[in-house]
Design an enzyme around this catalytic site. Structure first.
Site, PDB file in Angstrom:
ATOM      1  N   ARG A  57       0.866  -1.196  -0.155  1.00 13.30           N
ATOM      2  CA  ARG A  57       0.094  -0.108   0.012  1.00 13.30           C
ATOM      3  C   ARG A  57       0.876   1.333   0.066  1.00 13.30           C
ATOM      4  O   ARG A  57       0.502   2.169  -0.541  1.00 13.30           O
ATOM      5  CB  ARG A  57      -1.130   0.085   1.255  1.00 13.30           C
ATOM      6  CG  ARG A  57      -1.737   1.249   1.106  1.00 13.30           C
ATOM      7  CD  ARG A  57      -3.091   1.151   2.079  1.00 13.30           C
ATOM      8  NE  ARG A  57      -2.998   0.377   3.066  1.00 13.30           N
ATOM      9  CZ  ARG A  57      -2.291   0.774   4.324  1.00 13.30           C
ATOM     10  NH1 ARG A  57      -1.769   1.788   4.605  1.00 13.30           N
ATOM     11  NH2 ARG A  57      -2.392  -0.415   5.487  1.00 13.30           N
ATOM     12  N   TYR A 110     -16.062  16.410 -16.909  1.00 14.98           N
ATOM     13  CA  TYR A 110     -16.556  14.936 -16.862  1.00 14.98           C
ATOM     14  C   TYR A 110     -17.641  14.718 -15.644  1.00 14.98           C
ATOM     15  O   TYR A 110     -17.197  14.946 -14.495  1.00 14.98           O
ATOM     16  CB  TYR A 110     -15.348  14.118 -16.511  1.00 14.98           C
ATOM     17  CG  TYR A 110     -15.578  12.454 -16.284  1.00 14.98           C
ATOM     18  CD1 TYR A 110     -15.738  11.581 -17.406  1.00 14.98           C
ATOM     19  CD2 TYR A 110     -15.354  12.066 -15.039  1.00 14.98           C
ATOM     20  CE1 TYR A 110     -16.223  10.442 -17.169  1.00 14.98           C
ATOM     21  CE2 TYR A 110     -15.570  10.589 -14.950  1.00 14.98           C
ATOM     22  CZ  TYR A 110     -15.964   9.853 -16.017  1.00 14.98           C
ATOM     23  OH  TYR A 110     -16.191   8.670 -15.759  1.00 14.98           O
ATOM     24  N   ASP A 182      -7.216  18.222 -16.156  1.00 19.55           N
ATOM     25  CA  ASP A 182      -7.605  16.874 -16.542  1.00 19.55           C
ATOM     26  C   ASP A 182      -7.147  16.663 -17.960  1.00 19.55           C
ATOM     27  O   ASP A 182      -8.016  17.095 -18.817  1.00 19.55           O
ATOM     28  CB  ASP A 182      -9.113  16.716 -16.197  1.00 19.55           C
ATOM     29  CG  ASP A 182      -9.376  14.977 -16.477  1.00 19.55           C
ATOM     30  OD1 ASP A 182      -8.878  14.370 -17.320  1.00 19.55           O
ATOM     31  OD2 ASP A 182     -10.702  14.674 -15.991  1.00 19.55           O
ATOM     32  N   LYS A 207      -8.042   5.451 -19.995  1.00 19.26           N
ATOM     33  CA  LYS A 207      -8.460   5.860 -21.268  1.00 19.26           C
ATOM     34  C   LYS A 207      -7.197   5.733 -22.129  1.00 19.26           C
ATOM     35  O   LYS A 207      -6.912   4.570 -22.359  1.00 19.26           O
ATOM     36  CB  LYS A 207      -8.988   7.318 -21.318  1.00 19.26           C
ATOM     37  CG  LYS A 207      -9.960   7.452 -20.166  1.00 19.26           C
ATOM     38  CD  LYS A 207     -11.337   6.646 -20.359  1.00 19.26           C
ATOM     39  CE  LYS A 207     -12.173   6.706 -19.080  1.00 19.26           C
ATOM     40  NZ  LYS A 207     -12.737   8.190 -18.712  1.00 19.26           N
TER      41      LYS A 207
HETATM   42  C1  LIG Z   1     -13.101   8.306 -17.091  1.00 20.08           C
HETATM   43  C2  LIG Z   1     -12.701   9.981 -16.944  1.00 20.08           C
HETATM   44  C3  LIG Z   1     -12.518  10.185 -15.595  1.00 20.08           C
HETATM   45  C4  LIG Z   1     -12.516   9.140 -14.447  1.00 20.08           C
HETATM   46  O1  LIG Z   1     -11.800   8.277 -14.332  1.00 20.08           O
HETATM   47  P1  LIG Z   1     -12.012   6.779 -14.057  1.00 20.08           P
HETATM   48  O2  LIG Z   1     -10.463   5.818 -14.086  1.00 20.08           O
HETATM   49  O3  LIG Z   1     -13.257   6.061 -14.571  1.00 20.08           O
HETATM   50  O4  LIG Z   1     -12.352   6.903 -12.437  1.00 20.08           O
HETATM   51  C5  LIG Z   1     -12.240  11.337 -15.045  1.00 20.08           C
HETATM   52  N1  LIG Z   1     -11.852  12.371 -16.197  1.00 20.08           N
HETATM   53  C6  LIG Z   1     -12.318  12.051 -17.531  1.00 20.08           C
HETATM   54  C7  LIG Z   1     -12.095  13.112 -18.582  1.00 20.08           C
HETATM   55  C8  LIG Z   1     -12.534  10.690 -17.956  1.00 20.08           C
HETATM   56  O5  LIG Z   1     -12.877  10.498 -19.344  1.00 20.08           O
END
Ligand SMILES: *Cc1c(COP(=O)(O)O)cnc(C)c1O
Length: 389
Positions: A57, A110, A182, A207
């Protein structure tokens, strides 16, 4: 364990993506660092740690390898890897905010980010104001004395609005606000927010970074040592860490990020151009098109336009549903950024949680995550789905 600078300090992104943190195993010569599938580490006498590892952890060598790679991708001092994008965001928010503080975020952020800030952190006294990030005067008007974070997402999801990272960073810094970007949609292969003045980058590595739709993960990347230490402590104390196998899969995906993003961008441009000329399509949202209001800014701020397209169907909600459900090669699923193409109906899928709020998505919108398949096959699929409307 903190990330250290890679001995492969190349200026070239593609080289860093492959080599940073990814050193061969000195005991066997294995080219790929092992997956340390171990929860704990033997001590040479009490407190005698080998390489600083104690319990996974707190730190695991496979996670350290990924964290070093993540930092290198964004040209940063520190990278932290989490079990999901939202876990990464949550750790950052908890490190940077206290009850009573205020967040300014995009009005098309998001949905999960908005839900986290509004409902989870909102319940602990964090306030927020969603605003159009392409309107600097509106952003400035939303700033209050308690504003601590300006949360930027560009291009935005699902309408692909492009906001000016350098200008927003300068504005935020005038008010002493932490500017977070982000960078999930563009990926560091196409956009470098820290170099443009932002303080922190977050990712859903689920992603484009992972890139193969086979692992959930998230990252926080930054230069500030004190904020890094706070987030590192929350990662250790709350435990939303990435598992060794997940860290390995993400690191593996990152090695091909540069070539994948080039192909995603080329395929998406071809599809967006085709859609733009079609009578069944009311509007195409893709920053690579000259008709996109953020095109010039995107051309300046990004080195490619990415793989995400949204479109508004002229036939309204019925046409949008039929189009999404008629696609074959594009599979109907949430998420994005994988090698395979996906189609999503935001108002009832990815953005269902923001229905009835300012972040609601119109029912005639369909979002495409354009993969890296053969572009002629992708175009043929779009064509046959439009022919069914
Ligand atoms: C999918 C996504 C998130 C969240 O991420 P997870 O891995 O699903 O928790 C945050 N910001 C954007 C732009 C996303 O596409």
């Amino acid at each position: 364990m903190t990330s250290s600078a890679s001995p492969t300090d190349s200026d070239a992104f593609a080289t860093r993506a492959i080599h940073a943190g990814q050193h061969f195993d000195p005991t066997t010569g294995a080219v790929i660092p092992p997956i340390y599938q171990s929860s704990t580490f033997v001590q040479d006498g009490i407190g005698g740690l080998r390489g600083g590892y104690e319990y996974s952890r707190g730190g695991n060598p496979t996670r350290t390898a990924l964290e070093t790679q993540l930092a290198a991708l964004e040209g940063a001092a520190h990278g932290l890897s989490f079990a999901s994008g939202l876990a990464a965001e949550d750790a950052l928010l908890r490190a940077a905010l206290a009850p009573g503080d205020h967040v300014v975020l995009g009005n098309d952020a998001y949905g999960g980010t908005y839900r986290l800030i509004n409902r989870i952190h909102g319940a602990w006294g964090i306030r927020n104001t969603p605003v159009d990030l392409t309107d600097l005067a509106a952003v400035e008007a939303a700033i209050e004395s308690g504003t601590k974070i300006l949360w930027v997402e560009t291009p935005s999801n699902p309408l692909m609005a492009v906001s000016d990272i350098a200008a927003l960073a300068a504005l935020g810094h005038r008010y002493g606000i932490l500017v977070v970007v982000d960078n999930t949609f563009a990926s560091p292969a196409l956009q470098q927010p820290l170099a443009l003045g932002a303080d922190v980058v977050v990712h859903s590595t689920t992603k484009y970074l992972g890139g193969h739709s086979d692992v959930i993960g998230g990252a926080v990347v930054l230069n500030d040592d004190d904020l890094h230490d706070k987030i590192r402590f929350i990662q250790f104390a709350a435990g939303a860490v990435s598992a060794p196998m997940d860290a390995f899969l993400t690191a593996r995906g990152i090695k091909t990020l540069d070539v994948r993003m080039q192909r995603h961008s080329a395929n998406a441009y071809a599809i967006a151009s085709y859609l733009q000329g079609h009578t069944a399509v009311e509007r195409v949202y893709y920053p690579g098109l000259e008709t996109h209001p953020g095109h010039e800014l995107a051309a300046r701020q990004m080195s490619g336009f990415g793989g995400m397209i949204s479109l508004a169907l002229s036939g309204g909600e019925p046409a949008a549903r039929r189009f999404a459900e008629s696609m074959r090669l594009f599979q109907l699923a949430e998420s994005l950024g994988g090698v395979e193409s996906l189609v999503n109906y935001p108002s009832e899928m990815t953005h269902a949680s923001v229905r009835g709020t300012e972040l609601e998505v119109a029912p005639n919108i369909v979002r495409l995550s354009v993969g890296i398949e053969d572009v002629a096959d992708l175009l043929a699929d779009v064509e046959q789905a439009l022919a069914r409307l």
